[in-house]
Design a protein around this motif. Structure first.
Motif, short mmCIF file in Angstrom:
data_model
loop_
_atom_site.label_atom_id
_atom_site.label_comp_id
_atom_site.label_asym_id
_atom_site.label_seq_id
_atom_site.Cartn_x
_atom_site.Cartn_y
_atom_site.Cartn_z
N GLY A 89 0.91 -1.15 -0.09
CA GLY A 89 -0.13 0.15 0.23
C GLY A 89 0.76 1.18 0.05
O GLY A 89 1.98 1.26 0.36
N TYR A 90 0.37 2.50 -0.54
CA TYR A 90 0.96 3.63 -0.36
C TYR A 90 1.35 3.98 1.22
O TYR A 90 0.62 3.81 1.85
CB TYR A 90 0.42 4.44 -0.82
CG TYR A 90 0.07 4.67 -2.45
CD1 TYR A 90 1.30 5.06 -3.19
CD2 TYR A 90 -1.14 4.41 -3.09
CE1 TYR A 90 1.24 5.06 -4.56
CE2 TYR A 90 -1.06 4.36 -4.75
CZ TYR A 90 -0.07 4.87 -5.34
OH TYR A 90 0.01 4.83 -6.75
N LYS A 91 2.57 4.26 1.10
CA LYS A 91 3.10 4.89 2.60
C LYS A 91 2.34 6.06 3.17
O LYS A 91 2.15 6.29 4.24
CB LYS A 91 4.65 5.14 2.37
CG LYS A 91 5.54 4.09 2.32
CD LYS A 91 7.03 4.40 2.47
CE LYS A 91 7.95 3.30 2.36
NZ LYS A 91 9.25 3.49 2.37
N ASN A 92 2.13 6.84 2.21
CA ASN A 92 1.25 8.21 2.29
C ASN A 92 -0.08 8.23 2.00
O ASN A 92 -0.18 8.14 0.87
CB ASN A 92 2.32 9.33 2.08
CG ASN A 92 3.50 9.59 2.79
OD1 ASN A 92 3.72 9.25 3.97
ND2 ASN A 92 4.52 9.98 2.29
N GLN A 93 -0.85 8.83 2.63
CA GLN A 93 -2.26 9.04 2.16
C GLN A 93 -2.30 10.07 1.06
O GLN A 93 -3.22 9.80 0.16
CB GLN A 93 -3.12 9.53 3.21
CG GLN A 93 -3.19 8.65 4.43
CD GLN A 93 -3.68 7.21 4.16
OE1 GLN A 93 -3.13 6.21 3.85
NE2 GLN A 93 -5.20 7.34 3.88
N VAL A 104 0.42 0.46 16.43
CA VAL A 104 0.79 -0.85 16.39
C VAL A 104 0.74 -1.21 14.92
O VAL A 104 -0.24 -0.80 14.12
CB VAL A 104 0.28 -1.85 17.28
CG1 VAL A 104 0.46 -1.19 18.98
CG2 VAL A 104 -1.18 -1.82 17.16
N SER A 105 1.34 -2.26 14.62
CA SER A 105 1.39 -2.81 13.10
C SER A 105 -0.09 -3.41 12.79
O SER A 105 -0.77 -3.99 14.02
CB SER A 105 2.41 -3.77 12.98
OG SER A 105 2.27 -5.06 13.90
N ALA A 158 1.65 -3.75 7.36
CA ALA A 158 2.47 -5.04 8.32
C ALA A 158 3.20 -4.38 9.44
O ALA A 158 3.33 -5.10 10.26
CB ALA A 158 3.23 -5.78 7.24
N GLU A 159 3.92 -3.12 9.23
CA GLU A 159 4.62 -2.74 10.35
C GLU A 159 3.87 -1.49 11.18
O GLU A 159 2.74 -1.20 10.87
CB GLU A 159 6.07 -1.99 9.68
CG GLU A 159 6.72 -3.04 8.74
CD GLU A 159 7.10 -4.33 9.83
OE1 GLU A 159 7.39 -4.17 11.20
OE2 GLU A 159 7.24 -5.44 9.05
N ARG A 160 4.56 -0.97 12.18
CA ARG A 160 4.10 0.08 12.91
C ARG A 160 3.97 1.28 11.90
O ARG A 160 4.56 1.34 11.19
CB ARG A 160 5.17 0.45 13.97
CG ARG A 160 4.91 -0.68 15.21
CD ARG A 160 5.59 -0.38 16.35
NE ARG A 160 6.99 0.33 16.08
CZ ARG A 160 7.69 0.85 17.20
NH1 ARG A 160 7.34 0.89 18.51
NH2 ARG A 160 9.15 1.24 16.81
N LYS A 161 2.93 2.06 12.27
CA LYS A 161 2.53 3.22 11.53
C LYS A 161 2.52 4.41 12.17
O LYS A 161 2.13 4.60 13.26
CB LYS A 161 1.15 3.01 10.84
CG LYS A 161 0.90 4.09 9.74
CD LYS A 161 1.66 3.66 8.39
CE LYS A 161 1.02 4.69 7.16
NZ LYS A 161 2.01 4.57 6.15
N GLU A 162 3.23 5.50 11.80
CA GLU A 162 3.43 6.87 12.14
C GLU A 162 2.36 7.68 11.80
O GLU A 162 2.40 8.03 10.46
CB GLU A 162 4.62 7.39 12.16
CG GLU A 162 5.81 6.91 13.16
CD GLU A 162 7.13 7.61 13.09
OE1 GLU A 162 7.29 8.53 12.17
OE2 GLU A 162 8.12 7.22 13.90
N VAL A 163 1.53 8.12 12.47
CA VAL A 163 0.43 9.20 12.02
C VAL A 163 0.34 10.33 12.84
O VAL A 163 0.51 10.43 13.87
CB VAL A 163 -0.95 8.44 12.08
CG1 VAL A 163 -1.89 9.32 11.60
CG2 VAL A 163 -0.88 7.19 11.40
N TRP A 215 5.95 2.58 -1.36
CA TRP A 215 5.15 1.57 -0.98
C TRP A 215 5.70 0.88 0.42
O TRP A 215 6.72 1.06 0.87
CB TRP A 215 4.92 0.41 -2.13
CG TRP A 215 4.59 1.03 -3.38
CD1 TRP A 215 5.30 1.75 -4.38
CD2 TRP A 215 3.00 1.02 -3.84
NE1 TRP A 215 4.65 1.96 -5.42
CE2 TRP A 215 3.18 1.70 -5.10
CE3 TRP A 215 2.19 0.82 -3.20
CZ2 TRP A 215 2.15 1.82 -5.88
CZ3 TRP A 215 0.80 0.86 -4.02
CH2 TRP A 215 0.94 1.42 -5.44
N GLU A 216 4.52 0.27 1.01
CA GLU A 216 4.82 -0.24 2.48
C GLU A 216 4.03 -1.64 2.42
O GLU A 216 3.02 -1.64 1.72
CB GLU A 216 4.65 0.43 3.55
CG GLU A 216 3.39 0.65 3.78
CD GLU A 216 3.02 1.87 4.95
OE1 GLU A 216 4.03 2.14 5.60
OE2 GLU A 216 1.94 2.04 5.13
#
Length: 445
Positions: free
Chosen positions: A73-77, A375-376, A205-210, A187-188
């Protein structure tokens, strides 16, 4: 003094008096009060937002790239919004209907929309070369795009649908996307929830910073809505409700300002007890009519997107977005728009009576913005599967969104906008509270 002299003097006096009256009339400025346009004598119907077309409001929630058995999926919205903008130039042709079949995932894109839509909505998203073509009445909530050699095609379907609509795309239209999928920096990796091919829910799949934020609300005018919603605003009476809320009514319908007057709820009392449960509109008409209605009073006062279209009830809901993510929870429940028609007549309308803006203080400095590290998706999946609180079969979606938390217990105009994980059950979003988040400021842990 002779009679003629007296007549002459009288005539001179009359002429002078006439000149004085004329001069007074020329210089007279009447002291009249300006008519309040909001009282309905001159109908003001603009609440200060903007008009939006259906295409803008139907932005996809996710775009997933499948390659070598892995989902990305795209890393950034923001990347999703930009990709969607480019997709709107894809020209569709050779439209046909076939048995529903999810394509092989190797080298394909999956475009996921937040609501099930009617095939006529395709016209609002993509240009169709033959505008006279009749689109069969099928539903879709996602589109699959594949390209190979000099050919490209798109399929519209729901995972549970028996048929799908497919069309060809000009290979030249795909150039930007085919180049982009080779850029690993955009992508991530994502994971499919429970490997369920029917629901097809994808999680990072991994932790996400928002980003977090502090926002402030700004009150919207209510008089324009009174002019829009009541046939004769001059006969509308105002009544106080508990907690400082207000009711406006003409006996046939009512408009309540609730949640500390941050939310408006309109109800058509004439059709309230109607036995009809279906709309006279088809699904596309429900969407078009709802968007047109909100546009008529410039009601899209914040970034909104279509969240759900329920044509059987004439019902369309719009979610407010911030940083390209939906606000899925607020303590006063005022951030969404809902429009419902019955037999082609407006039955119910709910909307915010405030707009939301970022709060900037003098203490704010570059690099000091807060973020939440969520969390992921794998952890989210584990929590849901291991917890007896959740019925896994009832979950229809999982998403990162925002919750709006008042800094003053509902009496303040200042709110914390906090990212969190949410699950969707029976069209209702609930915060997943069993997972931990860590907050850091300015890059520090």
């Amino acid at each position: 003094m002779s009679r003629e002299a007296i007549k002459t003097i009288i005539l001179i006096i009359l002429v002078a008096f006439s000149l004085l009256l004329t001069l007074a009339l020329w210089n007279y400025q009447p002291n009249l009060e300006t008519v309040d346009q909001g009282d309905g004598l001159i109908e003001e119907t603009d609440i200060g937002g903007s008009e939006k077309n259906v295409r803008k409001l139907l932005a996809p929630e996710q775009i997933i790239y499948h390659n070598d058995g892995t989902h990305y999926g795209y890393k950034n919205q923001e990347y999703i919004e930009e990709a969607y903008r480019r997709m709107q130039y894809w020209s569709l042709f050779n439209i046909s209907v076939s048995e529903a079949e999810i394509p092989e995932e190797e080298g394909s894109l999956e475009i996921i929309f937040p609501s099930t839509l009617n095939s006529e909505s395709i016209r609002n998203i993509f240009p169709i070369e033959n505008q006279e073509v009749t689109l069969p009445s099928l539903s879709f909530d996602r589109a699959f795009v594949q390209w190979k050699g000099g050919e490209a095609e798109i399929r519209f379907l729901t995972p549970e649908g028996g048929q799908m609509l497919e069309a060809s795309i000009r290979p030249g239209d795909m150039t930007a996307i085919t180049q982009e999928v080779d850029d690993d920096s955009m992508w991530e990796e994502h994971t499919m929830f429970q490997q369920d091919e029917d629901r097809r829910i994808y999680l990072p799949a991994e932790r996400k910073e928002v980003p977090k934020d502090v926002v402030v609300t700004e009150t919207l005018p209510s008089k324009p809505l009174k002019n829009v919603l009541f046939e004769d605003p001059t006969v509308v009476k105002q009544f106080p409700l508990s907690g400082g809320d207000l009711r406006h009514s003409d006996g046939l319908s009512r408009m309540d300002l609730i949640a500390g007057q941050k939310k408006m709820r309109y109800l058509n009392l004439v059709t309230e007890n109607s036995s009809q449960s279906t709309s006279a509109f088809n699904p596309e008409e429900v969407l078009q009519e709802s968007v047109s209605f909100v546009n008529n009073h410039y009601g899209f006062t914040d970034p909104f997107r279509v969240r759900n279209v329920r044509s059987a009830y004439g019902d369309v809901s719009f979610d407010m977005y911030y940083n390209n993510r939906p606000i899925l929870k607020d303590s006063e429940n005022f951030t969404g728009i809902n429009v419902r028609f019955e037999e082609g007549i407006l039955q119910e309308y709910k909307r915010p009576m405030v707009s939301i803006n970022p709060y900037q203080s003098e203490a704010d400095a570059p690099g000091e913005n807060q973020v939440s590290t969520l969390v992921s998706g794998k952890t989210v999946e584990t929590v849901i599967i291991d917890s007896p609180k959740y019925d896994k079969g009832e979950i229809t979606d999982i998403e990162i969104g925002y919750k709006l938390v008042s800094q003053g217990g509902g009496f303040s105009n200042y709110y914390d906008l906090i990212p969190a994980w949410f699950i969707q059950v029976n069209d209702e979003w609930k915060e997943l509270k069993d997972v931990d988040t860590t907050v850091r400021r300015g890059g520090g842990v």
